[in-house]
Design an enzyme around this catalytic site. Sequence first.
Site, PDB file in Angstrom:
ATOM      1  N   ASP A 184       0.821  -1.204   0.000  1.00 43.00           N
ATOM      2  CA  ASP A 184       0.000   0.000   0.000  1.00 43.00           C
ATOM      3  C   ASP A 184       0.862   1.263   0.000  1.00 43.00           C
ATOM      4  O   ASP A 184       1.947   1.280   0.587  1.00 43.00           O
ATOM      5  CB  ASP A 184      -0.899  -0.005   1.250  1.00 43.00           C
ATOM      6  CG  ASP A 184      -2.040   0.987   1.141  1.00 43.00           C
ATOM      7  OD1 ASP A 184      -2.357   1.428   0.030  1.00 43.00           O
ATOM      8  OD2 ASP A 184      -2.610   1.325   2.198  1.00 43.00           O
TER       9      ASP A 184
ATOM     10  N   LEU B 175      10.999 -20.690  -3.311  1.00 39.68           N
ATOM     11  CA  LEU B 175       9.936 -19.804  -2.867  1.00 39.68           C
ATOM     12  C   LEU B 175       8.767 -19.793  -3.846  1.00 39.68           C
ATOM     13  O   LEU B 175       8.961 -19.690  -5.061  1.00 39.68           O
ATOM     14  CB  LEU B 175      10.479 -18.376  -2.724  1.00 39.68           C
ATOM     15  CG  LEU B 175       9.458 -17.273  -2.469  1.00 39.68           C
ATOM     16  CD1 LEU B 175       8.974 -17.315  -1.026  1.00 39.68           C
ATOM     17  CD2 LEU B 175      10.035 -15.903  -2.779  1.00 39.68           C
TER      18      LEU B 175
ATOM     19  N   ARG C  22     -11.074   2.441  -9.660  1.00 40.94           N
ATOM     20  CA  ARG C  22     -10.097   3.504  -9.867  1.00 40.94           C
ATOM     21  C   ARG C  22     -10.193   4.044 -11.302  1.00 40.94           C
ATOM     22  O   ARG C  22     -10.807   3.413 -12.159  1.00 40.94           O
ATOM     23  CB  ARG C  22      -8.684   2.975  -9.592  1.00 40.94           C
ATOM     24  CG  ARG C  22      -8.461   2.587  -8.142  1.00 40.94           C
ATOM     25  CD  ARG C  22      -7.019   2.240  -7.858  1.00 40.94           C
ATOM     26  NE  ARG C  22      -6.796   1.946  -6.446  1.00 40.94           N
ATOM     27  CZ  ARG C  22      -5.600   1.802  -5.887  1.00 40.94           C
ATOM     28  NH1 ARG C  22      -4.505   1.925  -6.635  1.00 40.94           N
ATOM     29  NH2 ARG C  22      -5.480   1.537  -4.604  1.00 40.94           N
TER      30      ARG C  22
ATOM     31  N   ARG D 202       0.424   7.616  -2.864  1.00 39.68           N
ATOM     32  CA  ARG D 202       0.821   8.664  -1.912  1.00 39.68           C
ATOM     33  C   ARG D 202       2.326   8.923  -1.969  1.00 39.68           C
ATOM     34  O   ARG D 202       2.774  10.054  -1.807  1.00 39.68           O
ATOM     35  CB  ARG D 202       0.394   8.258  -0.499  1.00 39.68           C
ATOM     36  CG  ARG D 202      -1.068   8.575  -0.207  1.00 39.68           C
ATOM     37  CD  ARG D 202      -1.565   7.868   1.035  1.00 39.68           C
ATOM     38  NE  ARG D 202      -1.761   6.448   0.767  1.00 39.68           N
ATOM     39  CZ  ARG D 202      -2.012   5.557   1.723  1.00 39.68           C
ATOM     40  NH1 ARG D 202      -2.044   5.932   2.994  1.00 39.68           N
ATOM     41  NH2 ARG D 202      -2.205   4.295   1.413  1.00 39.68           N
TER      42      ARG D 202
ATOM     43  N   HIS E  26       3.273   3.295  -8.850  1.00 40.20           N
ATOM     44  CA  HIS E  26       3.071   1.867  -9.123  1.00 40.20           C
ATOM     45  C   HIS E  26       4.306   1.263  -9.788  1.00 40.20           C
ATOM     46  O   HIS E  26       4.678   0.117  -9.513  1.00 40.20           O
ATOM     47  CB  HIS E  26       1.851   1.681 -10.015  1.00 40.20           C
ATOM     48  CG  HIS E  26       0.565   2.120  -9.377  1.00 40.20           C
ATOM     49  ND1 HIS E  26       0.183   1.711  -8.118  1.00 40.20           N
ATOM     50  CD2 HIS E  26      -0.419   2.948  -9.829  1.00 40.20           C
ATOM     51  CE1 HIS E  26      -0.996   2.249  -7.822  1.00 40.20           C
ATOM     52  NE2 HIS E  26      -1.368   3.002  -8.842  1.00 40.20           N
TER      53      HIS E  26
END
Length: 255
Positions: free
Chosen positions: A34, A145, A85, A38, A51
């Site tokens: 998140d 992973l 959005r 901002r 992004h």
Amino acid sequence: MMKRFRSWLNGDDKKELPQLSKDNIPKHVAIIMDGNGRWAKRQGLPRIMGHQSGMKAVKRATIAANDLGVEYLTMYAFSTENWTRPRDEVDFLMRLPVDFLSQELDELIEKNVRVQMMGHEEQLPEHTIKAVKEAIEKTKHNTGLVLNFALNYGSRKEITEAVRSLGLRIEAGELQASEITSELIGEHLLTSSLPDPDLLIRTSGELRLSNFMLWQLAYSELWFTDIYWPEFEKQHLYEAVAEYQQRTRRYGGLK
């Protein structure tokens, strides 16, 4: 002392990594990434640049988790609510998996990472699905992973569809309502092949789950940080794991 002085002189003000116990590494780490927008606004940049910078943080977190011995890393990449959005931002977000995998897939393969996705394919553009499926195919035999992207994912929809599936089995006479257990519900969730997260990390200072893995996070340890996702470094993952290792997981009992 001289080493620290040289580090300061070179402008490297990063803290030393916390010392971690190799015997208590969380098996599954989930991250709500998140704060991209901002972060960009604070830099005086368009939101899409946030992004793009966040994509680089995905790589850093993946490599750090892999090196640490984390077995599963789930990244909340795009929620079912994110469709509201602005169209240009959504279109850009749908290109990010394509760009990320085209740039990083070879290194992920080299590091034995296996790519997975959980979410709903409907609505997703063909180019997004194609890139993700190609990565899944090319890494399916890797044993390191598991990098699990939550893409067009919403926990309430996931749980609703699991309940609907069980209801259809009851209608068909395959299942009795009395036979439904929490384990059976878990088998009908999108995470049926994954263990529940041991640790949830959320960046940007927000203290909520945002419709993310509501069932699976029932007993996960939560770690929140004020930094924005593009700022996330190896240091922050280690800090989260260090705090995780200081906690006692009781699962509702007494220990």
